[in-house]
Design a protein around this motif. Structure first.
Motif, short mmCIF file in Angstrom:
data_model
loop_
_atom_site.label_atom_id
_atom_site.label_comp_id
_atom_site.label_asym_id
_atom_site.label_seq_id
_atom_site.Cartn_x
_atom_site.Cartn_y
_atom_site.Cartn_z
N MET A 1 -14.53 35.25 27.65
CA MET A 1 -15.48 34.91 26.59
C MET A 1 -16.59 34.05 27.21
O MET A 1 -16.31 33.10 27.94
CB MET A 1 -14.75 34.15 25.48
N PRO A 2 -17.86 34.36 26.91
CA PRO A 2 -18.98 33.59 27.49
C PRO A 2 -19.00 32.14 27.02
O PRO A 2 -18.63 31.84 25.89
CB PRO A 2 -20.22 34.33 27.00
N LYS A 3 -19.46 31.27 27.91
CA LYS A 3 -19.60 29.84 27.60
C LYS A 3 -21.08 29.52 27.41
O LYS A 3 -21.93 30.08 28.09
CB LYS A 3 -19.02 29.00 28.72
N PHE A 4 -21.35 28.60 26.48
CA PHE A 4 -22.72 28.19 26.17
C PHE A 4 -22.78 26.67 26.06
O PHE A 4 -21.80 26.02 25.72
CB PHE A 4 -23.17 28.81 24.84
N TYR A 5 -23.97 26.14 26.35
CA TYR A 5 -24.24 24.71 26.21
C TYR A 5 -25.38 24.54 25.22
O TYR A 5 -26.23 25.42 25.08
CB TYR A 5 -24.66 24.11 27.56
N PHE A 6 -25.41 23.38 24.58
CA PHE A 6 -26.47 23.04 23.62
C PHE A 6 -27.17 21.77 24.06
O PHE A 6 -26.54 20.85 24.59
CB PHE A 6 -25.89 22.81 22.22
N GLN A 7 -28.48 21.72 23.82
CA GLN A 7 -29.24 20.48 23.98
C GLN A 7 -29.88 20.20 22.63
O GLN A 7 -30.61 21.05 22.10
CB GLN A 7 -30.31 20.58 25.06
N LEU A 8 -29.62 19.02 22.09
CA LEU A 8 -30.14 18.64 20.78
C LEU A 8 -31.35 17.75 20.97
O LEU A 8 -31.37 16.88 21.84
CB LEU A 8 -29.08 17.89 19.98
N PHE A 9 -32.38 17.97 20.15
CA PHE A 9 -33.57 17.12 20.17
C PHE A 9 -33.86 16.71 18.74
O PHE A 9 -34.09 17.57 17.88
CB PHE A 9 -34.77 17.88 20.76
N ASP A 10 -33.81 15.40 18.48
CA ASP A 10 -34.08 14.90 17.13
C ASP A 10 -34.93 13.65 17.20
O ASP A 10 -35.57 13.39 18.23
CB ASP A 10 -32.77 14.67 16.36
N ARG A 11 -34.93 12.87 16.14
CA ARG A 11 -35.75 11.65 16.08
C ARG A 11 -35.44 10.70 17.24
O ARG A 11 -36.28 9.92 17.65
CB ARG A 11 -35.52 10.91 14.76
N ASP A 12 -34.24 10.74 17.74
CA ASP A 12 -33.82 9.83 18.80
C ASP A 12 -34.07 10.38 20.20
O ASP A 12 -33.71 9.76 21.19
CB ASP A 12 -32.33 9.50 18.63
N GLY A 13 -34.64 11.58 20.30
CA GLY A 13 -34.91 12.19 21.59
C GLY A 13 -33.92 13.29 21.91
O GLY A 13 -33.21 13.79 21.04
N ALA A 14 -33.85 13.63 23.18
CA ALA A 14 -33.00 14.75 23.62
C ALA A 14 -31.62 14.24 24.02
O ALA A 14 -31.48 13.18 24.61
CB ALA A 14 -33.65 15.47 24.78
N GLY A 15 -30.63 15.05 23.71
CA GLY A 15 -29.27 14.76 24.13
C GLY A 15 -28.62 16.05 24.57
O GLY A 15 -28.63 17.03 23.85
N THR A 16 -28.09 16.06 25.79
CA THR A 16 -27.46 17.26 26.33
C THR A 16 -25.96 17.14 26.19
O THR A 16 -25.38 16.11 26.50
CB THR A 16 -27.81 17.43 27.82
N THR A 17 -25.33 18.19 25.74
CA THR A 17 -23.88 18.20 25.67
C THR A 17 -23.33 18.65 27.02
O THR A 17 -23.86 19.55 27.65
CB THR A 17 -23.36 19.10 24.54
#
Length: 80
Positions: free
Chosen positions: A1-17
């Protein structure tokens, strides 16, 4: 099964999982990115100066695949 990563960007800036998530397909991973973005919006809409928040999707080699964005736009109307 393929693996994926997320990077979130909100009011506090970017956060990489650093956690890889397994999904059946890229479409399933995109659906999860949309769900995460909606959840982020329930905690507060984007604010100036960017007026946007996003979830970026990466493959297991950390190559970018897609970015799902929510943009808040205010449009002034002229009184008649």
């Amino acid at each position: 099964m393929p693996k994926f990563y997320f990077q979130l960007f909100d009011r506090d800036g970017a956060g990489t999982t650093e956690t890889a998530y397994d999904f059946e397909s890229i479409e399933a991973a995109k659906a999860e990115a949309r769900r995460v973005l909606a959840e982020m919006a329930t905690e507060g809409l984007p604010a100036a100066p960017l007026n946007m928040m996003s979830v970026e999707l990466f493959d297991e080699s950390r190559r970018p695949l897609a970015e799902i964005r929510l943009i808040l736009e205010e449009i002034a109307k002229q009184p008649r």
